[in-house]
Every structure is written in C-alpha cells, then in structure tokens.
Scaffold this motif. Sequence first.
Motif, PDB file in Angstrom:
ATOM      1  N   SER A  50     -13.530  50.708 -23.106  1.00 27.46           N
ATOM      2  CA  SER A  50     -13.577  50.968 -21.658  1.00 27.46           C
ATOM      3  C   SER A  50     -13.369  49.642 -20.919  1.00 27.46           C
ATOM      4  O   SER A  50     -13.342  48.581 -21.540  1.00 27.46           O
ATOM      5  CB  SER A  50     -14.942  51.525 -21.276  1.00 27.46           C
ATOM      6  N   GLU A  51     -13.286  49.740 -19.595  1.00 27.54           N
ATOM      7  CA  GLU A  51     -13.074  48.521 -18.809  1.00 27.54           C
ATOM      8  C   GLU A  51     -14.233  47.535 -18.990  1.00 27.54           C
ATOM      9  O   GLU A  51     -14.030  46.336 -19.166  1.00 27.54           O
ATOM     10  CB  GLU A  51     -12.906  48.882 -17.333  1.00 27.54           C
ATOM     11  N   ASN A  52     -15.464  48.071 -18.981  1.00 27.76           N
ATOM     12  CA  ASN A  52     -16.625  47.185 -19.148  1.00 27.76           C
ATOM     13  C   ASN A  52     -16.615  46.524 -20.514  1.00 27.76           C
ATOM     14  O   ASN A  52     -16.893  45.326 -20.651  1.00 27.76           O
ATOM     15  CB  ASN A  52     -17.933  47.969 -18.983  1.00 27.76           C
ATOM     16  N   ASN A  53     -16.295  47.326 -21.521  1.00 31.12           N
ATOM     17  CA  ASN A  53     -16.234  46.816 -22.871  1.00 31.12           C
ATOM     18  C   ASN A  53     -15.181  45.700 -22.975  1.00 31.12           C
ATOM     19  O   ASN A  53     -15.411  44.642 -23.570  1.00 31.12           O
ATOM     20  CB  ASN A  53     -15.915  48.002 -23.787  1.00 31.12           C
ATOM     21  N   LEU A  54     -14.030  45.935 -22.326  1.00 32.86           N
ATOM     22  CA  LEU A  54     -12.939  44.957 -22.350  1.00 32.86           C
ATOM     23  C   LEU A  54     -13.375  43.639 -21.706  1.00 32.86           C
ATOM     24  O   LEU A  54     -13.191  42.560 -22.288  1.00 32.86           O
ATOM     25  CB  LEU A  54     -11.728  45.536 -21.599  1.00 32.86           C
ATOM     26  N   LEU A  59     -15.075  37.955 -21.828  1.00 35.30           N
ATOM     27  CA  LEU A  59     -16.008  36.919 -21.370  1.00 35.30           C
ATOM     28  C   LEU A  59     -16.759  36.300 -22.548  1.00 35.30           C
ATOM     29  O   LEU A  59     -17.065  35.111 -22.548  1.00 35.30           O
ATOM     30  CB  LEU A  59     -16.981  37.489 -20.329  1.00 35.30           C
ATOM     31  N   ASN A  60     -17.047  37.116 -23.584  1.00 27.95           N
ATOM     32  CA  ASN A  60     -17.718  36.563 -24.764  1.00 27.95           C
ATOM     33  C   ASN A  60     -16.823  35.616 -25.552  1.00 27.95           C
ATOM     34  O   ASN A  60     -17.291  34.728 -26.248  1.00 27.95           O
ATOM     35  CB  ASN A  60     -18.186  37.687 -25.700  1.00 27.95           C
ATOM     36  N   LEU A  61     -15.509  35.846 -25.437  1.00 25.59           N
ATOM     37  CA  LEU A  61     -14.578  34.974 -26.174  1.00 25.59           C
ATOM     38  C   LEU A  61     -14.380  33.631 -25.483  1.00 25.59           C
ATOM     39  O   LEU A  61     -13.901  32.680 -26.074  1.00 25.59           O
ATOM     40  CB  LEU A  61     -13.213  35.652 -26.296  1.00 25.59           C
ATOM     41  N   LEU A  62     -14.704  33.605 -24.177  1.00 24.05           N
ATOM     42  CA  LEU A  62     -14.417  32.397 -23.398  1.00 24.05           C
ATOM     43  C   LEU A  62     -15.635  31.502 -23.281  1.00 24.05           C
ATOM     44  O   LEU A  62     -16.729  31.983 -23.021  1.00 24.05           O
ATOM     45  CB  LEU A  62     -14.015  32.778 -21.972  1.00 24.05           C
ATOM     46  N   PRO A  63     -15.463  30.206 -23.409  1.00 23.12           N
ATOM     47  CA  PRO A  63     -16.584  29.316 -23.091  1.00 23.12           C
ATOM     48  C   PRO A  63     -16.777  29.264 -21.569  1.00 23.12           C
ATOM     49  O   PRO A  63     -15.793  29.152 -20.826  1.00 23.12           O
ATOM     50  CB  PRO A  63     -16.106  27.962 -23.626  1.00 23.12           C
TER      51      PRO A  63
END
Length: 361
Positions: A50-54, A59-63
């Motif tokens: 979903s959009e939230n999941n995406l 955001l988790n992948l980015l520092p």
Amino acid sequence: MEISQFTDIDCLKEKVLGIRQSYIEDMVNRLCSFESKMLDKKFHVYWASSENNLTDMILNLLPEPFYNRFCFDVPQIPAAFLKTNAIKNIPIIDIENGNQNANFLLTKADFAVVETGTVVLLDKKSKGCFNKIPNIFIILDINKLVNKMSDLETILYVKSYYQSERFLPTDVRLIENPYRQVRTNKLQLDDKEYELTDTNISIFLYDNGISKIMENNVLRNCLYCIDCGMCAKVCPVFAYSKEYTPIELVKSNCCSNTGNKVREKTLLCGNCDQVCPVQIPFSTLLIKEIENNLHVNSSAASGVAKTFSKRKKLNKMNGSFRRFFFLKKLFGKNKMIYNYFKEQKGTFFNLTWLQNNKKNE
Ligand code: SF4
C-alpha cells in the motif's frame, strides 16, 4: 512482428487487448520470473502492498540526514512523505541545471518487460537527472508488465496513436542495468568512456489494491489499462473536478479511499466506454459499484442509482425539474460541477452506450 504491417488501428487494439489479457491471467508467475530476472541483474527489488507500506519502506532505507536531498518525479507525491517535515523536495529543474544536488529520486515506471527484465519509463521529466542522482527508486505497479519486448512495442504504438493520432513511438527510456553510467572522460571515444558506479536503482513492485481487484472477475478488466489517457480526456466530470479520471474512479474503492462515493463522482455519460482501446466497460463497472453500495448508503443513494438506470428519459428532460433534482442530489455539494451541468442543454448520456445496453435500460 513489424508494426508497419498494420494499417488498421482496430487490429492493433485487439492485439493489445490479447497482450494485456495474457499477462493479467498469468500475473503471479510472470511477476516471479520478473523478480528473479531483476535479482540476477543485481537490482534491489522490494514488494510494497500500500502507499503507507511503500513510504515506510523508502524512509527506512534512507538515512535521515539525507531527507533534505529528495527529488520526486511522480504524478502525486505520497502524503506520508509530505507529512515528514524533514523531507525537502528539490525541484527537478534545479538538479538539471546543476544548481542543487539530490541524493534520491523517486519516480514511477510506465511498463516493464518480463522476458528481458527491462524497466520502461516514458516522457519522464527527470530523465536529464538520472546521471546526477546516486539513488533512484522506481515504483512499478504490478499490472504494468508485459511478457515480451514486441508486446511493449505494440502497446506503445497504440498509446501514441491515441495521444497524437499518429503511429509515433513515445520518448522511451529503457533501464536494463541497476547501475548508472557515468562519463569518466569526455575525450575518450571508445567503450571505456563510461564506467559503472555503485549507484542504486531499486524497484518497488507495488500492489496498491491490484491483487484485490484480481479477485473480482468483473473489475479485473480494468487492469488491462495501458494509460493512454483517453478516458480522462473525454470525461466531463474530470474536466471540471480534476479529481478522479474514469479509470481511477473504477479502481478507487480497491486502491484508495473514496469513501464509497462513486455515485457523486460520475455522470455515467458513457463517453469513456466509447474511447477505451482495451474495451474497459466503465458504465457497467460503475453501476455495479453504485449498486454494491446501496445497502450501506441512504435511500437517496438508491434513488440516484435508479435514476441512472433511466438515463434515456433523463436525456429528454432538459431544464426540467426532475433533471435539476437529479443534479442537485448528485453534485449539489460541488457548486462548480453542479453549475456546469445545470447550464448544459444537451444530452447527459451517451446514446451509443444506451443502444449497446438496451436490455439493461
Ligand atoms: S482505461 Fe482510460 S487510460 Fe486506460 S486504456 Fe482505457 S481509455 Fe486509456
């Protein structure tokens, strides 16, 4: 098969419909082969439901310190990004002109080819930035894959025919490799002129309600869409509201939250039925959607749905009280749309659609 063999757009349209059906009917297997092809090529592949999941995944992948170096090239920036105050959206033009640097680009693929593991981007504003941004995140809707390169070619010709009425290929960018190519020495003219850098290209296989639509045998038709944009062009409600194109409206209850308000967002004029190259039966799907929601909505909803089924009569009621009442119920809250249709003296509903669906009227 050479496109030049075709002289008839109807023949091409039939072919496109077959291409879309063959992918959608075998979607799960095709997606798995595409994913393994991408992993073999060392792309990073993620699945987002979903959009939230995406947005959470990205955001988790980015520092966090890099949140202010983001660049978006998507039709709509997901709301969760905008709520994250630290995210700074750097305009594409500034990156192209070398005025600012971005660390991340979020964009959306138009298609992908299973057989070759190719991601396809068309007319992207950010195409001049690809070599300037080290991390590219590409969203790919899971229904936007085709089996072979020749299938893609056929679809692109039909798409461009509908957009320009000529068989011209669109501006196409094919991504075959997970690394960007960087010019190392402008004077060198041999193959070594370019080298591969450690730039990441990550692909997000995006469900966003598509698997829910797959479970519905009737709604499944709308997954054949090739994004030609014709239904939006001919939709009188979209022209005024800019809210939902016909295809977005049909998918809305599965893909986003329209709050079951389909009936307030369509006039069921049938124009979209007439133009869609992959024959999506919009009016039938929208009427079904309205009927499905009758049990949870008020008796007013039931009245409006019944009125839709009497479209032929409404066409003859120019300026009459009944027509006025119908518009009030449907678009009363949206003054702009309401006033627009109030002033229209012509027919509301497309008579060709009515002829084809006589038994339902
Ligand atoms: S649904 Fe709309 S955008 Fe998609 S193929 Fe049909 S007319 Fe084109």
